[in-house]
Design a protein around this motif. Structure first.
Motif, PDB file in Angstrom:
ATOM      1  N   GLN A   1      -7.244   7.998  28.925  1.00  0.00           N
ATOM      2  CA  GLN A   1      -6.524   8.186  27.668  1.00  0.00           C
ATOM      3  C   GLN A   1      -7.460   8.762  26.605  1.00  0.00           C
ATOM      4  O   GLN A   1      -7.066   9.632  25.811  1.00  0.00           O
ATOM      5  CB  GLN A   1      -5.929   6.862  27.193  1.00  0.00           C
ATOM      6  CG  GLN A   1      -4.804   6.330  28.071  1.00  0.00           C
ATOM      7  CD  GLN A   1      -4.407   4.905  27.711  1.00  0.00           C
ATOM      8  OE1 GLN A   1      -4.871   4.352  26.724  1.00  0.00           O
ATOM      9  NE2 GLN A   1      -3.541   4.315  28.527  1.00  0.00           N
ATOM     10  N   PHE A   2      -8.705   8.304  26.598  1.00  0.00           N
ATOM     11  CA  PHE A   2      -9.712   8.830  25.672  1.00  0.00           C
ATOM     12  C   PHE A   2      -9.932  10.323  25.930  1.00  0.00           C
ATOM     13  O   PHE A   2      -9.996  11.129  24.992  1.00  0.00           O
ATOM     14  CB  PHE A   2     -11.023   8.056  25.840  1.00  0.00           C
ATOM     15  CG  PHE A   2     -12.151   8.551  24.978  1.00  0.00           C
ATOM     16  CD1 PHE A   2     -12.290   8.139  23.666  1.00  0.00           C
ATOM     17  CD2 PHE A   2     -13.093   9.443  25.493  1.00  0.00           C
ATOM     18  CE1 PHE A   2     -13.336   8.588  22.870  1.00  0.00           C
ATOM     19  CE2 PHE A   2     -14.146   9.902  24.725  1.00  0.00           C
ATOM     20  CZ  PHE A   2     -14.264   9.470  23.398  1.00  0.00           C
ATOM     21  N   LEU A   3     -10.029  10.706  27.190  1.00  0.00           N
ATOM     22  CA  LEU A   3     -10.203  12.116  27.539  1.00  0.00           C
ATOM     23  C   LEU A   3      -8.993  12.942  27.113  1.00  0.00           C
ATOM     24  O   LEU A   3      -9.141  14.061  26.606  1.00  0.00           O
ATOM     25  CB  LEU A   3     -10.431  12.262  29.042  1.00  0.00           C
ATOM     26  CG  LEU A   3     -11.737  11.676  29.599  1.00  0.00           C
ATOM     27  CD1 LEU A   3     -11.724  11.721  31.122  1.00  0.00           C
ATOM     28  CD2 LEU A   3     -12.948  12.423  29.048  1.00  0.00           C
ATOM     29  N   ALA A   4      -7.819  12.389  27.296  1.00  0.00           N
ATOM     30  CA  ALA A   4      -6.600  13.110  26.931  1.00  0.00           C
ATOM     31  C   ALA A   4      -6.501  13.315  25.423  1.00  0.00           C
ATOM     32  O   ALA A   4      -6.008  14.351  24.962  1.00  0.00           O
ATOM     33  CB  ALA A   4      -5.376  12.357  27.440  1.00  0.00           C
ATOM     34  N   ARG A   5      -6.981  12.354  24.651  1.00  0.00           N
ATOM     35  CA  ARG A   5      -6.946  12.465  23.192  1.00  0.00           C
ATOM     36  C   ARG A   5      -8.011  13.427  22.656  1.00  0.00           C
ATOM     37  O   ARG A   5      -7.905  13.908  21.529  1.00  0.00           O
ATOM     38  CB  ARG A   5      -7.145  11.090  22.539  1.00  0.00           C
ATOM     39  CG  ARG A   5      -5.988  10.129  22.715  1.00  0.00           C
ATOM     40  CD  ARG A   5      -6.136   8.945  21.759  1.00  0.00           C
ATOM     41  NE  ARG A   5      -7.406   8.246  21.924  1.00  0.00           N
ATOM     42  CZ  ARG A   5      -7.606   7.212  22.745  1.00  0.00           C
ATOM     43  NH1 ARG A   5      -6.592   6.774  23.502  1.00  0.00           N
ATOM     44  NH2 ARG A   5      -8.777   6.626  22.834  1.00  0.00           N
ATOM     45  N   ASN A   6      -9.030  13.674  23.465  1.00  0.00           N
ATOM     46  CA  ASN A   6     -10.159  14.496  23.010  1.00  0.00           C
ATOM     47  C   ASN A   6     -10.449  15.609  24.017  1.00  0.00           C
ATOM     48  O   ASN A   6     -11.509  15.622  24.666  1.00  0.00           O
ATOM     49  CB  ASN A   6     -11.400  13.618  22.813  1.00  0.00           C
ATOM     50  CG  ASN A   6     -11.193  12.531  21.777  1.00  0.00           C
ATOM     51  OD1 ASN A   6     -11.241  12.791  20.574  1.00  0.00           O
ATOM     52  ND2 ASN A   6     -10.955  11.302  22.235  1.00  0.00           N
ATOM     53  N   PRO A   7      -9.524  16.564  24.149  1.00  0.00           N
ATOM     54  CA  PRO A   7      -9.682  17.589  25.193  1.00  0.00           C
ATOM     55  C   PRO A   7     -10.895  18.498  24.980  1.00  0.00           C
ATOM     56  O   PRO A   7     -11.555  18.884  25.952  1.00  0.00           O
ATOM     57  CB  PRO A   7      -8.371  18.374  25.121  1.00  0.00           C
ATOM     58  CG  PRO A   7      -7.831  18.104  23.743  1.00  0.00           C
ATOM     59  CD  PRO A   7      -8.261  16.717  23.409  1.00  0.00           C
ATOM     60  N   LEU A   8     -11.193  18.852  23.723  1.00  0.00           N
ATOM     61  CA  LEU A   8     -12.357  19.710  23.489  1.00  0.00           C
ATOM     62  C   LEU A   8     -13.643  18.990  23.870  1.00  0.00           C
ATOM     63  O   LEU A   8     -14.534  19.573  24.501  1.00  0.00           O
ATOM     64  CB  LEU A   8     -12.416  20.142  22.021  1.00  0.00           C
ATOM     65  CG  LEU A   8     -11.462  21.250  21.586  1.00  0.00           C
ATOM     66  CD1 LEU A   8     -11.599  21.517  20.090  1.00  0.00           C
ATOM     67  CD2 LEU A   8     -11.737  22.528  22.361  1.00  0.00           C
ATOM     68  N   LEU A   9     -13.754  17.743  23.485  1.00  0.00           N
ATOM     69  CA  LEU A   9     -14.928  16.954  23.856  1.00  0.00           C
ATOM     70  C   LEU A   9     -15.036  16.866  25.373  1.00  0.00           C
ATOM     71  O   LEU A   9     -16.124  17.051  25.943  1.00  0.00           O
ATOM     72  CB  LEU A   9     -14.824  15.554  23.257  1.00  0.00           C
ATOM     73  CG  LEU A   9     -16.000  14.623  23.578  1.00  0.00           C
ATOM     74  CD1 LEU A   9     -17.115  14.837  22.565  1.00  0.00           C
ATOM     75  CD2 LEU A   9     -15.566  13.157  23.568  1.00  0.00           C
TER      76      LEU A   9
END
Length: 340
Positions: free
Chosen positions: A64-72
């Motif tokens: 979920q963290f990855l999905a919220r921060n795609p550029l990162l």
């Protein structure tokens, strides 16, 4: 090399006593801000990701963290290097739940507690960049605790600041680098690190046939000059990452250092091994003196560029950064420091 008085190694050893005699006469420098810079529009949005990262308790939350921060995920964490998001999520979960990294995260949040302060400092930096380069696009800024894997990432679409690198001596865990590099990982060195990274966008490299000692020195000198212009209130010692004593010693012995490059015929040397001795990370440069700090060639290149810009007040920072001819910069600088 030979000297009329003492050899260079001796001069470096005794520079401090001579410097004490000059300190009282040295003109104090002040930082003057350009009112035109303050009017530059350079909105900076800082998003702190540390707390949401350490809130991860399992791999589902990591995804979920990855999905919220795609550029990162795409650019900083380089998700394409992993066989799946699940593999990357597993690594993030181990990091986020690691007690040691959690402790470092708390120390990072304590040191960089004010988002407003960080945002203000970054805005002032970006205003200066846009003053000299009006088309510069300010990227969104994310702060993160990387587990000491990468200190900084910046391109046109994203800037990531791994603040855990820059907590300083009070941190429980510090980057695994030699002490002479480690001292540049403090809060004061964060913005100079950012500025030098941004400089690479504009600092045109020398042609392949001019990849000599001089070419490398001027290239690095231009980067330091860029950093100086966009951080005008930052001391030289912080900009280059030397101690105050090291910088004072270089300034006092500038003529002797330059003489070493001339007498040893180093400027046009194109041996990568020889060049790296003078411009790369080292605790010192014993070829000059045991107390001569590493990257001394970068410092000399900086002084040449400064002299060039001093003698060419109509040359803009953008024009300097676009200049690919190091020989022209040296010739037109009329850089001739005298031995003391």
């Amino acid at each position: 090399m030979h000297y009329k008085s003492a050899p260079l190694r001796t001069c470096f050893a005794i520079w401090f006593s001579a410097l004490l005699l000059l300190t009282g006469c040295k003109k104090a420098t002040t930082c003057e801000t350009n009112p035109e810079v303050a009017r530059i529009d350079a909105p900076v949005q800082v998003e702190r990701l540390e707390q949401s990262f350490f809130a991860i308790k399992n791999e589902a939350e990591a995804q979920q963290f990855l999905a919220r921060n795609p550029l990162l995920a795409n650019q900083f964490l380089q998700r394409r290097q992993y066989p799946s998001d699940a593999a990357l999520a597993a690594i993030l979960t181990r990091l986020a739940t690691n007690p040691g990294l959690q402790k470092l995260g708390r120390e990072t949040l304590a040191e960089f507690s004010s988002t407003d302060t960080l945002q203000t400092e970054l805005k002032q930096l970006m205003q200066h960049v846009r003053y000299y380069f009006p088309t510069f696009r300010v990227p969104p800024v994310k702060t993160f605790v990387s587990g000491l894997s990468q200190d900084l990432f910046v391109n046109d679409s994203l800037m990531v600041l791994s603040l855990d690198f820059f907590v300083g001596p009070k941190a429980s865990y510090r980057p695994n680098v030699p002490a002479y590099i480690l001292r540049r990982y403090t809060p004061a060195h964060l913005l100079p690190t950012v500025a030098q990274a941004i400089s690479s966008k504009y600092n045109q490299p020398v042609p392949a046939n001019q990849q000599t000692m001089l070419g490398e020195m001027i290239q690095l000198g231009k980067s330091l000059y860029f950093t100086e212009k966009v951080l005008p209130c930052t001391p030289d010692s912080v900009l280059i990452g030397y101690t105050a004593d090291e910088l004072a010693g270089l300034e006092f012995n500038e003529g002797k250092v330059w003489a070493h490059f001339i007498e040893k015929k180093l400027l046009y040397n194109n041996s990568p091994f020889t060049i790296q001795k003078y411009v790369s990370e080292r605790p010192n440069v014993p070829e000059i003196a045991k107390t001569a700090p590493g990257r001394i060639g970068a410092w000399v290149g900086w002084q040449i560029v400064r002299k060039y810009m001093e003698t060419h007040p109509n040359v803009t920072l953008a024009q300097l950064m676009a200049q690919k001819d190091p020989q022209a910069i040296l010739n037109e600088s009329r850089y001739r420091p005298k031995r003391k």
